[in-house]
Motif scaffolding. Structure first.
Motif, PDB file in Angstrom:
ATOM      1  N   ALA A  31      23.202  42.670  23.630  1.00  0.00           N
ATOM      2  CA  ALA A  31      23.911  43.894  24.033  1.00  0.00           C
ATOM      3  C   ALA A  31      22.985  45.105  23.955  1.00  0.00           C
ATOM      4  O   ALA A  31      23.212  46.043  23.203  1.00  0.00           O
ATOM      5  CB  ALA A  31      25.144  44.100  23.151  1.00  0.00           C
ATOM      6  N   ILE A  32      21.926  45.080  24.779  1.00  0.00           N
ATOM      7  CA  ILE A  32      20.943  46.162  24.775  1.00  0.00           C
ATOM      8  C   ILE A  32      21.389  47.274  25.733  1.00  0.00           C
ATOM      9  O   ILE A  32      21.624  47.044  26.918  1.00  0.00           O
ATOM     10  CB  ILE A  32      19.551  45.645  25.176  1.00  0.00           C
ATOM     11  N   ASP A  33      21.469  48.478  25.206  1.00  0.00           N
ATOM     12  CA  ASP A  33      21.990  49.624  25.941  1.00  0.00           C
ATOM     13  C   ASP A  33      20.908  50.699  26.072  1.00  0.00           C
ATOM     14  O   ASP A  33      19.836  50.605  25.467  1.00  0.00           O
ATOM     15  CB  ASP A  33      23.200  50.191  25.189  1.00  0.00           C
ATOM     16  N   TYR A  34      21.190  51.730  26.830  1.00  0.00           N
ATOM     17  CA  TYR A  34      20.272  52.830  27.124  1.00  0.00           C
ATOM     18  C   TYR A  34      20.936  54.148  26.747  1.00  0.00           C
ATOM     19  O   TYR A  34      22.170  54.264  26.734  1.00  0.00           O
ATOM     20  CB  TYR A  34      19.937  52.841  28.619  1.00  0.00           C
ATOM     21  N   GLU A  35      20.137  55.182  26.476  1.00  0.00           N
ATOM     22  CA  GLU A  35      20.660  56.528  26.220  1.00  0.00           C
ATOM     23  C   GLU A  35      19.554  57.538  26.544  1.00  0.00           C
ATOM     24  O   GLU A  35      18.588  57.661  25.792  1.00  0.00           O
ATOM     25  CB  GLU A  35      21.089  56.709  24.751  1.00  0.00           C
ATOM     26  N   VAL A  36      19.676  58.264  27.625  1.00  0.00           N
ATOM     27  CA  VAL A  36      18.686  59.287  27.963  1.00  0.00           C
ATOM     28  C   VAL A  36      18.910  60.508  27.081  1.00  0.00           C
ATOM     29  O   VAL A  36      20.053  60.929  26.852  1.00  0.00           O
ATOM     30  CB  VAL A  36      18.759  59.668  29.454  1.00  0.00           C
ATOM     31  N   GLU A  37      17.813  61.090  26.576  1.00  0.00           N
ATOM     32  CA  GLU A  37      17.935  62.224  25.662  1.00  0.00           C
ATOM     33  C   GLU A  37      16.791  63.229  25.877  1.00  0.00           C
ATOM     34  O   GLU A  37      15.652  62.844  26.148  1.00  0.00           O
ATOM     35  CB  GLU A  37      17.905  61.747  24.198  1.00  0.00           C
ATOM     36  N   LEU A  38      17.129  64.497  25.723  1.00  0.00           N
ATOM     37  CA  LEU A  38      16.116  65.538  25.640  1.00  0.00           C
ATOM     38  C   LEU A  38      15.534  65.503  24.232  1.00  0.00           C
ATOM     39  O   LEU A  38      16.280  65.541  23.247  1.00  0.00           O
ATOM     40  CB  LEU A  38      16.737  66.909  25.907  1.00  0.00           C
ATOM     41  N   ALA A  39      14.214  65.420  24.134  1.00  0.00           N
ATOM     42  CA  ALA A  39      13.555  65.375  22.833  1.00  0.00           C
ATOM     43  C   ALA A  39      12.773  66.664  22.601  1.00  0.00           C
ATOM     44  O   ALA A  39      12.068  67.147  23.487  1.00  0.00           O
ATOM     45  CB  ALA A  39      12.618  64.170  22.737  1.00  0.00           C
ATOM     46  N   VAL A  40      12.916  67.201  21.415  1.00  0.00           N
ATOM     47  CA  VAL A  40      12.220  68.417  21.002  1.00  0.00           C
ATOM     48  C   VAL A  40      10.979  68.019  20.211  1.00  0.00           C
ATOM     49  O   VAL A  40      11.052  67.156  19.324  1.00  0.00           O
ATOM     50  CB  VAL A  40      13.133  69.286  20.113  1.00  0.00           C
TER      51      VAL A  40
ATOM     52  N   ILE B  44      16.999  53.291  23.300  1.00  0.00           N
ATOM     53  CA  ILE B  44      17.456  51.916  23.532  1.00  0.00           C
ATOM     54  C   ILE B  44      18.143  51.406  22.266  1.00  0.00           C
ATOM     55  O   ILE B  44      17.618  51.543  21.157  1.00  0.00           O
ATOM     56  CB  ILE B  44      16.271  51.020  23.913  1.00  0.00           C
ATOM     57  N   THR B  45      19.318  50.800  22.456  1.00  0.00           N
ATOM     58  CA  THR B  45      20.161  50.445  21.320  1.00  0.00           C
ATOM     59  C   THR B  45      20.709  49.035  21.467  1.00  0.00           C
ATOM     60  O   THR B  45      21.254  48.682  22.520  1.00  0.00           O
ATOM     61  CB  THR B  45      21.343  51.420  21.220  1.00  0.00           C
ATOM     62  N   ALA B  46      20.586  48.251  20.408  1.00  0.00           N
ATOM     63  CA  ALA B  46      21.217  46.934  20.338  1.00  0.00           C
ATOM     64  C   ALA B  46      22.612  47.123  19.747  1.00  0.00           C
ATOM     65  O   ALA B  46      22.779  47.233  18.536  1.00  0.00           O
ATOM     66  CB  ALA B  46      20.382  45.985  19.495  1.00  0.00           C
ATOM     67  N   ARG B  47      23.625  47.191  20.616  1.00  0.00           N
ATOM     68  CA  ARG B  47      24.972  47.534  20.154  1.00  0.00           C
ATOM     69  C   ARG B  47      25.541  46.486  19.196  1.00  0.00           C
ATOM     70  O   ARG B  47      26.229  46.836  18.231  1.00  0.00           O
ATOM     71  CB  ARG B  47      25.910  47.682  21.355  1.00  0.00           C
TER      72      ARG B  47
END
Length: 304
Positions: free
Chosen positions: A144-153, A180-183
């Motif tokens: 269950a590998i997922d994605y999450e786009v994020e602005l990084a500072v 990237i997250t293993a739910r």
């Protein structure tokens, strides 16, 4: 200004990206012009602060008028992560977009809600992935590998107990991060974030750092992600629950932030596990993150 780390004959080289897309080796350029510059790594450039930024700006201006052609690196020099090996874990923020919280509540059929204070977790340096490189997935470990786009500072000036009013003084620039997250691992370990978000190859970062002066407003940027050309996330950084000054002030309470530290600021709605049915990443997928005024971060998924 856009600053990147690229690979030239197996060596990491710090470059400034010129308007025509060419890559200026800033250390070589400084030597040509007889300017002092400590540019052995992106970490050193960032630690140099305003003085180093001044030198970099002068080098870019000279290169733009054609005075530093001998300091350009090959066009095909591949990008590494802008900070390939951070000294610390990457700091991350969970539950920072209301619609993302809402989709999580629907998917899990439980109340999550907005927290009173930011939720922090980290990703280890071994999770960093370069632009165009592979996101690793381990089918024997997670399905269950997922994605999450994020602005990084990217932090530029050290500080502890930083006041919100002073927070932007500590920001060097911004880049893109894919959390990237293993739910299934995340749920297996009681919902805590680190294990499910800390696997090798789970933190694509890049393609470059855009210095703070070149971003009009970090809270008015479009932010999105596609998987195999399909739009999955499409939001705006104006929807953050806790803004960047609040995040920096909260994180730095009793904790020193240092030059080169990276802080990911959360993700909008559209993640795979909240779709009906859930849509997780698989080997061969192409994942493209995009944030306006920053750029595009593209990676492929490889099962190992």
């Amino acid at each position: 200004m856009r600053l990147a780390t690229v690979s030239v004959e197996g060596h990491a080289v710090c470059v400034a990206i010129l308007n025509d897309g060419s890559k200026l080796d800033v250390l070589r350029a400084a030597q040509v012009l007889g300017k002092a510059l400590d540019a052995g790594s992106m970490q050193q450039l960032i630690a140099g602060g305003e003085d180093t930024l001044g030198v970099l700006n002068s080098l870019v201006l000279s290169a733009e008028v054609g005075n530093l052609k001998d300091a350009l690196v090959p066009d095909d020099a591949p990008f590494l992560a802008p900070i390939p090996s951070p000294r610390k874990n990457v700091f991350c923020v969970g539950r920072n977009y209301a619609e993302h919280i809402a989709e999580g509540e629907r998917a899990q059929n439980q109340k999550i809600g907005v927290t009173e204070h930011p939720v922090f977790f980290t990703k280890p340096p071994t999770s960093i992935v370069a632009p165009e490189a592979d996101i690793l997935i381990f089918p024997s470990v997670s399905q269950a590998i997922d994605y999450e786009v994020e602005l990084a500072v990217v932090i530029g000036k050290p500080g502890r107990n930083i006041a919100k009013a002073d927070a932007y003084d500590h920001v060097y620039g911004y880049t893109i991060l894919n959390d990237i997250t293993a739910r299934d691992i995340q749920r297996r370990h009681g919902g805590q974030y680190f294990k499910g978000k800390g696997l090798d190859g789970s933190c694509p970062l890049g393609p470059w750092i855009v210095t703070a002066d070149a971003v009009s407003d970090p809270h008015s940027l479009s932010i999105g992600i596609t998987v195999n050309g399909e739009q999955r996330q499409n939001g705006t950084t104006s929807d953050m629950i806790f803004d960047i000054p609040t995040l920096i002030a909260s994180l730095s309470e009793g904790l020193t932030l240092e030059p080169g530290d990276v802080l990911a600021t959360g993700t909008p709605s559209g993640v795979g596990y909240a779709m009906d049915p859930p849509q997780f990443l698989k080997g061969g997928d192409t994942v493209v993150c995009e944030i306006s005024e920053i750029g595009t971060l593209r990676n492929t998924v490889r099962a190992v």
